[in-house]
Design an enzyme around this catalytic site. Structure first.
Site, PDB file in Angstrom:
ATOM      1  N   VAL A 288       0.854  -1.188   0.000  1.00  0.00           N
ATOM      2  CA  VAL A 288       0.000   0.000   0.000  1.00  0.00           C
ATOM      3  C   VAL A 288       0.891   1.239   0.000  1.00  0.00           C
ATOM      4  O   VAL A 288       1.577   1.523   0.983  1.00  0.00           O
ATOM      5  CB  VAL A 288      -0.941   0.019   1.229  1.00  0.00           C
ATOM      6  CG1 VAL A 288      -1.777   1.300   1.229  1.00  0.00           C
ATOM      7  CG2 VAL A 288      -1.836  -1.207   1.244  1.00  0.00           C
TER       8      VAL A 288
ATOM      9  N   THR B 260       0.580   3.661  -3.345  1.00  0.00           N
ATOM     10  CA  THR B 260      -0.010   4.548  -4.358  1.00  0.00           C
ATOM     11  C   THR B 260      -1.531   4.436  -4.411  1.00  0.00           C
ATOM     12  O   THR B 260      -2.166   5.184  -5.155  1.00  0.00           O
ATOM     13  CB  THR B 260       0.557   4.219  -5.753  1.00  0.00           C
ATOM     14  OG1 THR B 260       0.263   2.873  -6.080  1.00  0.00           O
ATOM     15  CG2 THR B 260       2.056   4.450  -5.787  1.00  0.00           C
TER      16      THR B 260
ATOM     17  N   ILE C 163      -0.429  -4.619  -7.994  1.00  0.00           N
ATOM     18  CA  ILE C 163      -1.777  -4.078  -7.769  1.00  0.00           C
ATOM     19  C   ILE C 163      -1.811  -2.580  -8.061  1.00  0.00           C
ATOM     20  O   ILE C 163      -2.606  -2.092  -8.861  1.00  0.00           O
ATOM     21  CB  ILE C 163      -2.241  -4.335  -6.316  1.00  0.00           C
ATOM     22  CG1 ILE C 163      -2.212  -5.839  -6.001  1.00  0.00           C
ATOM     23  CG2 ILE C 163      -3.645  -3.757  -6.108  1.00  0.00           C
ATOM     24  CD1 ILE C 163      -3.080  -6.694  -6.897  1.00  0.00           C
TER      25      ILE C 163
ATOM     26  N   LYS D  20      -7.584   5.902 -18.740  1.00  0.00           N
ATOM     27  CA  LYS D  20      -8.973   6.368 -18.815  1.00  0.00           C
ATOM     28  C   LYS D  20      -9.014   7.883 -18.990  1.00  0.00           C
ATOM     29  O   LYS D  20      -9.828   8.411 -19.772  1.00  0.00           O
ATOM     30  CB  LYS D  20      -9.737   5.967 -17.551  1.00  0.00           C
ATOM     31  CG  LYS D  20     -11.179   6.474 -17.549  1.00  0.00           C
ATOM     32  CD  LYS D  20     -11.993   5.905 -16.405  1.00  0.00           C
ATOM     33  CE  LYS D  20     -13.435   6.412 -16.469  1.00  0.00           C
ATOM     34  NZ  LYS D  20     -14.314   5.762 -15.486  1.00  0.00           N
TER      35      LYS D  20
ATOM     36  N   TYR E 260       1.162  -9.245 -45.625  1.00  0.00           N
ATOM     37  CA  TYR E 260      -0.192  -9.772 -45.806  1.00  0.00           C
ATOM     38  C   TYR E 260      -0.276 -11.138 -45.144  1.00  0.00           C
ATOM     39  O   TYR E 260       0.712 -11.658 -44.612  1.00  0.00           O
ATOM     40  CB  TYR E 260      -0.571  -9.860 -47.291  1.00  0.00           C
ATOM     41  CG  TYR E 260       0.370 -10.649 -48.166  1.00  0.00           C
ATOM     42  CD1 TYR E 260       0.291 -12.034 -48.247  1.00  0.00           C
ATOM     43  CD2 TYR E 260       1.336 -10.005 -48.935  1.00  0.00           C
ATOM     44  CE1 TYR E 260       1.134 -12.757 -49.064  1.00  0.00           C
ATOM     45  CE2 TYR E 260       2.198 -10.723 -49.754  1.00  0.00           C
ATOM     46  CZ  TYR E 260       2.086 -12.106 -49.812  1.00  0.00           C
ATOM     47  OH  TYR E 260       2.933 -12.825 -50.617  1.00  0.00           O
TER      48      TYR E 260
ATOM     49  N   HIS F  69       3.802 -26.289 -47.690  1.00  0.00           N
ATOM     50  CA  HIS F  69       2.380 -26.086 -47.433  1.00  0.00           C
ATOM     51  C   HIS F  69       1.899 -26.884 -46.230  1.00  0.00           C
ATOM     52  O   HIS F  69       0.922 -27.617 -46.291  1.00  0.00           O
ATOM     53  CB  HIS F  69       1.551 -26.427 -48.678  1.00  0.00           C
ATOM     54  CG  HIS F  69       1.850 -25.533 -49.829  1.00  0.00           C
ATOM     55  ND1 HIS F  69       1.372 -25.748 -51.089  1.00  0.00           N
ATOM     56  CD2 HIS F  69       2.612 -24.407 -49.925  1.00  0.00           C
ATOM     57  CE1 HIS F  69       1.804 -24.809 -51.918  1.00  0.00           C
ATOM     58  NE2 HIS F  69       2.556 -23.977 -51.215  1.00  0.00           N
TER      59      HIS F  69
ATOM     60  N   ASN G  35      -6.470 -36.788 -43.681  1.00  0.00           N
ATOM     61  CA  ASN G  35      -6.038 -38.160 -43.425  1.00  0.00           C
ATOM     62  C   ASN G  35      -4.596 -38.351 -43.879  1.00  0.00           C
ATOM     63  O   ASN G  35      -4.226 -37.921 -44.950  1.00  0.00           O
ATOM     64  CB  ASN G  35      -6.925 -39.149 -44.169  1.00  0.00           C
ATOM     65  CG  ASN G  35      -8.313 -39.249 -43.574  1.00  0.00           C
ATOM     66  OD1 ASN G  35      -8.475 -39.310 -42.370  1.00  0.00           O
ATOM     67  ND2 ASN G  35      -9.326 -39.266 -44.434  1.00  0.00           N
TER      68      ASN G  35
ATOM     69  N   ARG H 188      -8.877 -42.304 -46.511  1.00  0.00           N
ATOM     70  CA  ARG H 188      -7.560 -42.868 -46.230  1.00  0.00           C
ATOM     71  C   ARG H 188      -6.999 -43.665 -47.411  1.00  0.00           C
ATOM     72  O   ARG H 188      -5.784 -43.730 -47.614  1.00  0.00           O
ATOM     73  CB  ARG H 188      -7.678 -43.755 -44.988  1.00  0.00           C
ATOM     74  CG  ARG H 188      -6.385 -43.926 -44.229  1.00  0.00           C
ATOM     75  CD  ARG H 188      -6.659 -44.287 -42.789  1.00  0.00           C
ATOM     76  NE  ARG H 188      -7.306 -43.180 -42.116  1.00  0.00           N
ATOM     77  CZ  ARG H 188      -6.675 -42.121 -41.617  1.00  0.00           C
ATOM     78  NH1 ARG H 188      -5.371 -42.037 -41.729  1.00  0.00           N
ATOM     79  NH2 ARG H 188      -7.340 -41.168 -41.018  1.00  0.00           N
TER      80      ARG H 188
ATOM     81  N   ASP I 129      -9.613 -51.336 -47.337  1.00  0.00           N
ATOM     82  CA  ASP I 129      -9.136 -50.889 -48.644  1.00  0.00           C
ATOM     83  C   ASP I 129      -7.829 -50.105 -48.565  1.00  0.00           C
ATOM     84  O   ASP I 129      -6.910 -50.304 -49.365  1.00  0.00           O
ATOM     85  CB  ASP I 129     -10.214 -50.088 -49.377  1.00  0.00           C
ATOM     86  CG  ASP I 129     -10.744 -48.911 -48.572  1.00  0.00           C
ATOM     87  OD1 ASP I 129     -10.324 -48.733 -47.410  1.00  0.00           O
ATOM     88  OD2 ASP I 129     -11.583 -48.151 -49.109  1.00  0.00           O
TER      89      ASP I 129
END
Length: 527
Positions: free
Chosen positions: A77, A79, A138, A149, A227, A286, A428, A448, A481
């Site tokens: 404590v 300020t 604090i 503000k 960009y 990529h 996949n 897959r 498969d």
């Protein structure tokens, strides 16, 4: 909600008469204090900051002289007092405010330079719970927010860069403009928000709350980019403060500015390179590895990675997990490369890369720990997703061999290598590998089977012998498969998580094809 008061408009230019300074990092303090004192600005300060200013022979008032109240409770404590916050919040041209300030002997403060207790640094240095709590500021955030503000009258600086701007303004026009004070106020609120985010995130971790009711992501600007993914998109790069070697903590030794896509692809490459203890090289294009290999040296690892897909490697990203040497550098520059990232680069390699002015050469000083817990984020419309970092690492002891034929030791090594790569391939994902080298990578397909076919076609395109290789699938085979596609390409061992409703059917197909197959019980799907 309070109605906006009918205040008169603030002046555009304010010549500061009083400045309140309280700093943990005192770099640049004396120079600024001296310049302010020479302009007749009264200096008000606290504790170590006041002592430093006084030791420089400059006049400075202690904040206790302003408040008439002693500092107490180990400095907690000092300020938090009406004479401080009244001096910051008072609207000088509002009659009621001016009357209250005069009645209570409150003198306005026009310039504030306050940083915050080093909470983030304390946590990063491994400080204990009590040390971290004591470094939760604090009074600092309260003064910063009060000043921000009331930016119509107060210029608030939260770092040396802001103070440098103020000093430049004083040298130019003799005062701070409203436009400058507004910009400084915006930065001030961002700083306190980031500080609160660091405290709340740390506290949530201390109490084991992985999904707190509110979560804030704070970042410090690293770079404003030309960009984003496309030229019509704006972009910027921010650091979260995580102590992890990588793209947010790198040193750029040469080359053009990193683009949005460069950063994303470089991160993907470097994180994968960190998975290996032996010399390793990863080539990413990529967001997916188009070649990955280990070797007895970086040069061997690079050659083997490049052989997987030399076409896709053109314009790619190269990441290595060792000090980069001249021989490897000479081989890398034979192919057009956008970015090279390494923990270190030797002098010979630097000379080689110097001939390629546009190549971006990056060092990080170390490798990220692939087993270190952390969080990843992804934005969605109206929100963001948070998940823990994928730190799964499968060993031979974790494998559940589900086929009649058991894999050889070489096949086990190949399966583990392929599965590690698959963890970093967009789903996949199918990866064929043998002897610590990728032979074919199938990424990002909607089924897959297509991933398995594409990976095999890539290997065939570049004359790579697939016979006896391992095939990794980062998620289960929902049907036989894809597995049969891999067997037809030459794979003799397959590694996958398992867990499909048709596991029995897939296992039967593997047995019929003479494959050895292991279930990991862990899925490493990556969108």
């Amino acid at each position: 909600m309070p109605a906006p008061p009918d205040f008169p408009p603030p002046p555009d230019l304010i010549q500061p008469k009083r400045a309140l300074i309280s700093l943990s990092d005192k770099a640049g303090l004396i120079e600024a204090a001296k310049a302010l004192a020479e302009r007749g600005v009264e200096l008000i300060s606290t504790g170590g900051t006041r002592a430093a200013i006084a030791a420089a022979g400059l006049p400075v008032r202690d904040v206790v002289e302003v408040t008439g109240f002693p500092e107490m409770m180990d400095g907690r404590v000092k300020t938090l007092h009406p004479k401080v916050h009244g001096a910051l919040l008072g609207v000088r041209d509002a009659p009621d405010h001016a009357r209250a300030m005069a009645e209570h002997g409150i003198e306005g403060v026009d310039l504030v330079w306050v940083d915050l207790y080093p909470f983030e640094a304390t946590v990063a240095a491994g400080g204990g719970f009590e040390a971290a709590v004591e470094n939760i500021d604090i009074g600092g955030p309260a003064m910063i927010r009060s000043s921000a503000k009331n930016h119509g009258y107060v210029a608030v600086c939260v770092d040396r860069a802001g103070m440098d701007e103020v000093m430049a303004a004083l040298e130019g026009s003799g005062g701070t403009t409203l436009e400058l004070r507004r910009r400084l106020a915006a930065r001030a609120f961002a700083r306190t928000a980031a500080y609160d985010a660091a405290v709340s995130g740390w506290f949530a971790g201390q109490v084991g709350d992985e999904a707190p009711p509110r979560m804030t992501i704070a970042g410090a600007l690293i770079q404003t980019m030309r960009y984003g993914e496309n030229p019509h998109q704006s972009a910027a790069f921010y650091a979260t403060g995580e102590d992890r070697p990588g793209v947010a903590r790198l040193t750029q030794l040469q080359g053009k500015e990193l683009s949005y896509n460069n950063v994303a692809d470089t991160d993907a490459a470097f994180e994968l390179a960190a998975e290996f203890d032996e010399p390793a090289c990863i080539i990413v294009k990529h967001a997916n590895p188009c070649g990955a290999a280990t070797g007895s040296s970086l040069l061997e690892a690079y050659d083997r990675a490049l052989a997987c897909d030399p076409v896709s490697a053109f314009g790619g990203i190269v990441a290595v997990n060792r000090r980069l040497d001249g021989a490897t550098a000479r081989r890398i520059v034979e192919t057009f490369t956008e970015v090279v990232i390494a923990p270190e680069v030797d002098e010979e390699a630097k000379e080689v890369f110097a001939a390629k002015k546009n190549l971006r050469l990056l060092t990080t000083g170390g490798m990220p720990d692939p087993l270190e817990p952390g969080r990843t984020f992804r934005s969605v419309a109206g929100g963001f997703l948070v998940q823990s970092r994928d730190v799964a690492r499968i060993t031979a002891a974790d494998l559940n061999i589900v086929t009649k034929r058991k894999p050889t030791d070489d096949e086990v090594r190949d399966m583990l290598f392929a599965f590690t790569i698959a963890k970093h391939v967009k789903s996949n994902a199918i990866v064929y590998a043998r002897g610590g080298q990728t032979l074919g990578v199938g990424a990002g397909q909607m089924n897959r089977k297509d991933s398995a076919r594409i990976a095999a076609l890539r290997a065939a395109d570049f004359g790579l012998d697939m016979q006896g290789c391992a095939c990794a699938s980062e998620a289960f085979f929902p049907f036989p498969d894809g597995l049969l596609e891999a067997a037809g390409a030459g794979a003799t061992a397959v590694i996958q998580p398992g867990g499909s409703m048709r596991d029995a059917e897939v296992i039967a197909a593997a047995d019929e094809a003479g494959l050895a197959m292991a279930f990991t019980g862990v899925r490493v799907f990556r969108h």
